[in-house]
Design a protein around this motif. Structure first.
Motif, PDB file in Angstrom:
ATOM      1  N   PHE A   1       0.802  -1.220   0.000  1.00 32.78           N
ATOM      2  CA  PHE A   1       0.000   0.000   0.000  1.00 32.78           C
ATOM      3  C   PHE A   1       0.841   1.279   0.000  1.00 32.78           C
ATOM      4  O   PHE A   1       0.302   2.381  -0.039  1.00 32.78           O
ATOM      5  CB  PHE A   1      -1.024   0.023   1.149  1.00 32.78           C
ATOM      6  N   LEU A   2       2.162   1.146   0.024  1.00 30.45           N
ATOM      7  CA  LEU A   2       3.027   2.315  -0.079  1.00 30.45           C
ATOM      8  C   LEU A   2       3.228   2.697  -1.546  1.00 30.45           C
ATOM      9  O   LEU A   2       2.964   1.885  -2.440  1.00 30.45           O
ATOM     10  CB  LEU A   2       4.373   2.030   0.588  1.00 30.45           C
ATOM     11  N   PRO A   3       3.684   3.918  -1.825  1.00 30.27           N
ATOM     12  CA  PRO A   3       3.915   4.318  -3.215  1.00 30.27           C
ATOM     13  C   PRO A   3       4.764   3.301  -3.971  1.00 30.27           C
ATOM     14  O   PRO A   3       5.818   2.886  -3.505  1.00 30.27           O
ATOM     15  CB  PRO A   3       4.645   5.660  -3.062  1.00 30.27           C
ATOM     16  N   GLY A   4       4.253   2.870  -5.135  1.00 29.86           N
ATOM     17  CA  GLY A   4       4.935   1.865  -5.941  1.00 29.86           C
ATOM     18  C   GLY A   4       4.426   0.462  -5.709  1.00 29.86           C
ATOM     19  O   GLY A   4       4.727  -0.454  -6.479  1.00 29.86           O
ATOM     20  N   GLY A   5       3.632   0.249  -4.648  1.00 32.95           N
ATOM     21  CA  GLY A   5       3.122  -1.078  -4.332  1.00 32.95           C
ATOM     22  C   GLY A   5       1.891  -1.448  -5.140  1.00 32.95           C
ATOM     23  O   GLY A   5       1.310  -0.613  -5.844  1.00 32.95           O
ATOM     24  N   VAL A   6       1.482  -2.698  -5.039  1.00 32.84           N
ATOM     25  CA  VAL A   6       0.350  -3.214  -5.808  1.00 32.84           C
ATOM     26  C   VAL A   6      -0.934  -2.440  -5.510  1.00 32.84           C
ATOM     27  O   VAL A   6      -1.654  -2.031  -6.427  1.00 32.84           O
ATOM     28  CB  VAL A   6       0.133  -4.713  -5.519  1.00 32.84           C
ATOM     29  N   LEU A   7      -1.241  -2.207  -4.250  1.00 30.19           N
ATOM     30  CA  LEU A   7      -2.469  -1.503  -3.898  1.00 30.19           C
ATOM     31  C   LEU A   7      -2.384  -0.021  -4.218  1.00 30.19           C
ATOM     32  O   LEU A   7      -3.395   0.614  -4.535  1.00 30.19           O
ATOM     33  CB  LEU A   7      -2.782  -1.690  -2.404  1.00 30.19           C
ATOM     34  N   TYR A   8      -1.188   0.525  -4.131  1.00 28.05           N
ATOM     35  CA  TYR A   8      -1.013   1.939  -4.468  1.00 28.05           C
ATOM     36  C   TYR A   8      -1.340   2.177  -5.941  1.00 28.05           C
ATOM     37  O   TYR A   8      -1.996   3.148  -6.308  1.00 28.05           O
ATOM     38  CB  TYR A   8       0.424   2.367  -4.173  1.00 28.05           C
TER      39      TYR A   8
END
Length: 299
Positions: free
Chosen positions: A265-272
């Motif tokens: 969920f951090l910038p660059g992550g799948v959820l982001y």
């Protein structure tokens, strides 16, 4: 109307029960507890509440007969076990108990934002597995995909009280993430259970559940400062240090799952990146500072 909560001992389960018992339609509520000693006194004395012994990991102990609707909550396990296999097994038990009961019209599953992904989301993969198994478990199926729990910040209270600081694995410190309060989850789940029999937009019907606004670590800092009445320091745990940080809290395999979830969920992550959004989002009303004050008051 008769509603079963399985299991009923979690904070979200308790919140849902409170809303159901306060509803003017007067539904009857059955709570499934592995340990009946955990039944809150406020429920024991209520004429429309029944506590029964049962374990979602033991299908023979589950009896949903007479229930119109069931809420399933699958608590996370913080042991080095295969959490995906467990989610599949538990979901299979819930599905079997619903089918054996014959009376159940609606299943509501407390799930998580990101459960649409089959990779890269760590702990949430258990919710993905549960959703797959529980599709079609009842004539009506609802998946409530919740944002980051506001109550997760309770882990910060110890260092705040001792040394006026807390760690944040939410970085950069000004990065905002959707949050949701347990109270709002309970209200949303209760509403879906009480709507049993009403037409669904789709089946399964899926929606994301978030709070009134997203929060950053700096927002959390300000909310804690308002709650405790003093200035605080927030210490960021950067991406490269997440596994080491979580390894001080959880067993090795759990730490890996939580780290992957954290990164997602951090910038660059799948959820982001959110390339496969759910589509519909609902919003609760409870602000973060209200939850933090409640947490501090309970310590």
């Amino acid at each position: 109307m008769h509603i079963t909560i399985a299991p009923a001992s979690t904070q979200t389960g308790q919140a849902t029960i409170r809303f159901l018992l306060a509803d003017p339609t007067n539904p009857s509520v059955r709570g499934v507890y592995r340990n009946l000693a955990k039944v809150p006194g406020e429920f024991k004395s209520h004429p429309r509440f029944e506590a029964v012994q049962g374990d979602i990991e033991d299908v023979a102990s589950l009896n949903f007969k007479g229930s119109d609707a069931v809420l399933n909550i699958q608590p996370a396990i913080y042991e080095d076990k295969d959490n995906i296999a467990r989610a599949r097994a538990v979901s299979g038990n819930i599905k079997a108990a619903i089918q054996a009961a014959a009376s159940v019209k609606r299943l509501v599953l407390l799930s998580s934002e990101g459960a649409q992904y089959d990779h890269g989301v760590g702990e949430i993969l258990a919710s993905h597995a549960a959703e797959i198994v529980l599709q079609g478990a009842a004539p009506e199926v609802v998946f409530v995909r919740c944002a980051y729990f506001m109550e997760n910040w309770a882990a910060a209270i110890e260092t705040i009280k001792k040394a006026s600081f807390f760690f944040s694995t939410l970085t950069p410190l000004d990065f905002k993430l959707p949050h949701i309060a347990t109270q709002d989850i309970g209200q949303a789940c209760a509403a879906e259970l009480l709507s049993t029999g009403a037409p669904l937009k789709s089946n399964p019907y899926i929606f994301d559940l978030e709070g009134p606004q997203p929060y950053s670590a700096l927002d959390v800092k300000r909310a804690f400062e308002e709650a405790v009445g003093k200035e605080l320091e927030v210490r960021p745990v950067e991406k490269e240090g997440l596994l080491e940080f979580w390894s001080t809290v959880f067993p090795p395999e759990v730490a890996k799952r939580i780290t992957e979830l954290n990164l997602s969920f951090l910038p660059g992550g799948v959820l982001y990146e959110n390339s496969k959004p759910t589509g519909e989002t609902r919003y609760g009303k409870t602000e973060l500072v209200v939850v933090l004050k409640q947490l501090l008051g309970g310590q």
